[in-house]
Design an enzyme around this catalytic site. Structure first.
Site, PDB file in Angstrom:
ATOM      1  N   ASP A  69       0.865  -1.165   0.000  1.00 14.19           N
ATOM      2  CA  ASP A  69       0.000   0.000   0.000  1.00 14.19           C
ATOM      3  C   ASP A  69       0.907   1.222   0.000  1.00 14.19           C
ATOM      4  O   ASP A  69       1.581   1.514   0.988  1.00 14.19           O
ATOM      5  CB  ASP A  69      -0.890  -0.002   1.247  1.00 14.19           C
ATOM      6  CG  ASP A  69      -1.835   1.191   1.310  1.00 14.19           C
ATOM      7  OD1 ASP A  69      -1.701   2.102   0.471  1.00 14.19           O
ATOM      8  OD2 ASP A  69      -2.696   1.207   2.204  1.00 14.19           O
ATOM      9  N   SER A 148       3.278  13.512 -14.616  1.00 13.50           N
ATOM     10  CA  SER A 148       2.161  13.745 -15.532  1.00 13.50           C
ATOM     11  C   SER A 148       2.276  15.137 -16.111  1.00 13.50           C
ATOM     12  O   SER A 148       2.856  16.033 -15.476  1.00 13.50           O
ATOM     13  CB  SER A 148       0.823  13.602 -14.799  1.00 13.50           C
ATOM     14  OG  SER A 148      -0.262  13.901 -15.660  1.00 13.50           O
ATOM     15  N   TYR A 162      -4.951  15.758  -7.918  1.00 10.44           N
ATOM     16  CA  TYR A 162      -3.941  15.021  -8.678  1.00 10.44           C
ATOM     17  C   TYR A 162      -2.909  15.986  -9.255  1.00 10.44           C
ATOM     18  O   TYR A 162      -1.697  15.742  -9.176  1.00 10.44           O
ATOM     19  CB  TYR A 162      -4.643  14.248  -9.789  1.00 10.44           C
ATOM     20  CG  TYR A 162      -3.727  13.501 -10.728  1.00 10.44           C
ATOM     21  CD1 TYR A 162      -3.139  12.301 -10.353  1.00 10.44           C
ATOM     22  CD2 TYR A 162      -3.492  13.970 -12.022  1.00 10.44           C
ATOM     23  CE1 TYR A 162      -2.319  11.598 -11.227  1.00 10.44           C
ATOM     24  CE2 TYR A 162      -2.680  13.274 -12.904  1.00 10.44           C
ATOM     25  CZ  TYR A 162      -2.102  12.092 -12.503  1.00 10.44           C
ATOM     26  OH  TYR A 162      -1.294  11.402 -13.378  1.00 10.44           O
ATOM     27  N   LYS A 166       1.198  16.006  -8.629  1.00  6.82           N
ATOM     28  CA  LYS A 166       2.183  15.803  -9.685  1.00  6.82           C
ATOM     29  C   LYS A 166       3.102  17.013  -9.852  1.00  6.82           C
ATOM     30  O   LYS A 166       4.279  16.868 -10.209  1.00  6.82           O
ATOM     31  CB  LYS A 166       1.480  15.477 -11.001  1.00  6.82           C
ATOM     32  CG  LYS A 166       0.807  14.102 -10.998  1.00  6.82           C
ATOM     33  CD  LYS A 166       1.792  12.982 -10.714  1.00  6.82           C
ATOM     34  CE  LYS A 166       1.148  11.606 -10.818  1.00  6.82           C
ATOM     35  NZ  LYS A 166       2.093  10.492 -10.584  1.00  6.82           N
TER      36      LYS A 166
END
Length: 260
Positions: A69, A148, A162, A166
């Protein structure tokens, strides 16, 4: 795609890939395995990781599965230590695992933000810290991260959490590269654009995929193998003088002016 490398280009090297059971991660695992590396595919979904490892082993490659995890720093440290102890070395660590459920900005709560930052941003810190003693002992190593274009360069609705993670990843890459260069360790990343993976289903169906592909200068969505090829390059001797960088792999999608 990997024909430019000898089939034993990574023979004797140990490569750890997180989030490697499917999509981009599985392509990365496959690429390094086919080039002779001993690869550990770590994933939250252990059964999928085992299935991926078994399939590649049947083809004659050296791949094993591990559960982890990536939101748990203790599990990350244990994963790295078990991998390095078993093989008595650790050459390449690739953090590919990511968490990015679509959520409108005003619905992003503390739990979602914490989970996103833990998996996407905090995990590379803990992975690098755990790998550092082994890589120092060997005189060097490679730390790679799947970043990304979303966050460092562009934005996408529903992915503010997100994007923030990133953007932070790219900062981590530069800072860690600076501090670890004296140990012979390079730290780099790959920024994928729109890649054809199971996660693309979050954005819509095939009609959406076609519309996105039509807007890419190269006229197609990227494939997981496109990202794997970039990772192999950054881990290869050819990239030995590259550190603190991210390589954009997006088919030229960032090139056009917004009004075109």
């Amino acid at each position: 795609m990997m024909a430019i490398y000898a089939s034993d280009a990574f023979a004797g090297q140990v490569v750890l890939v997180t989030g490697g059971a499917q999509g981009i991660g599985l392509a990365i695992v496959s690429a390094f395995a086919r080039l002779g590396a001993k690869v550990v595919v770590a994933d939250l979904q252990l059964q999928k990781a085992k299935e991926a490892a078994e399939s590649l082993c049947q083809q004659g490659w050296q791949v094993q599965a591990a559960a982890c995890d990536m939101a748990d720093a203790g599990q990350i440290a244990e994963l790295v230590e078990q991998t390095a102890q078993q093989h008595q070395r650790l050459d390449v660590v690739i953090h590919n695992a990511a968490y990015f459920p679509l959520r409108p900005f005003n619905q992003i709560d503390a739990e979602l933000l914490q989970c996103t930052l833990s998996v996407n941003l905090m995990a590379p810190f803990f992975l690098a810290q755990a790998a550092l003693p082994w890589m120092k002992r060997q005189g060097g190593g490679r730390i790679l991260v799947t970043s990304s274009v979303t966050g460092p360069r562009v934005a996408y609705p529903g992915l503010a959490h997100y994007a923030a993670s990133k953007a932070g990843v790219n900062g981590f890459i530069r800072a860690a590269a600076l501090e670890l260069a004296c140990e012979g360790i390079t730290v780099n990343g790959v920024e994928p654009g729109m890649i054809r993976t199971p996660a693309m289903a979050n954005l819509g169906g095939e009609a959406v995929n076609q519309a996105i592909a039509a807007a890419v200068p190269l006229g197609r969505l990227g494939e997981p193998e496109d990202i794997a090829a970039a990772m192999v390059f950054l881990a290869s001797p050819a990239a030995g003088y590259i550190t603190g960088q991210t390589l954009v792999v997006d088919g030229g999608a960032l090139l056009p002016e917004a009004y075109l």
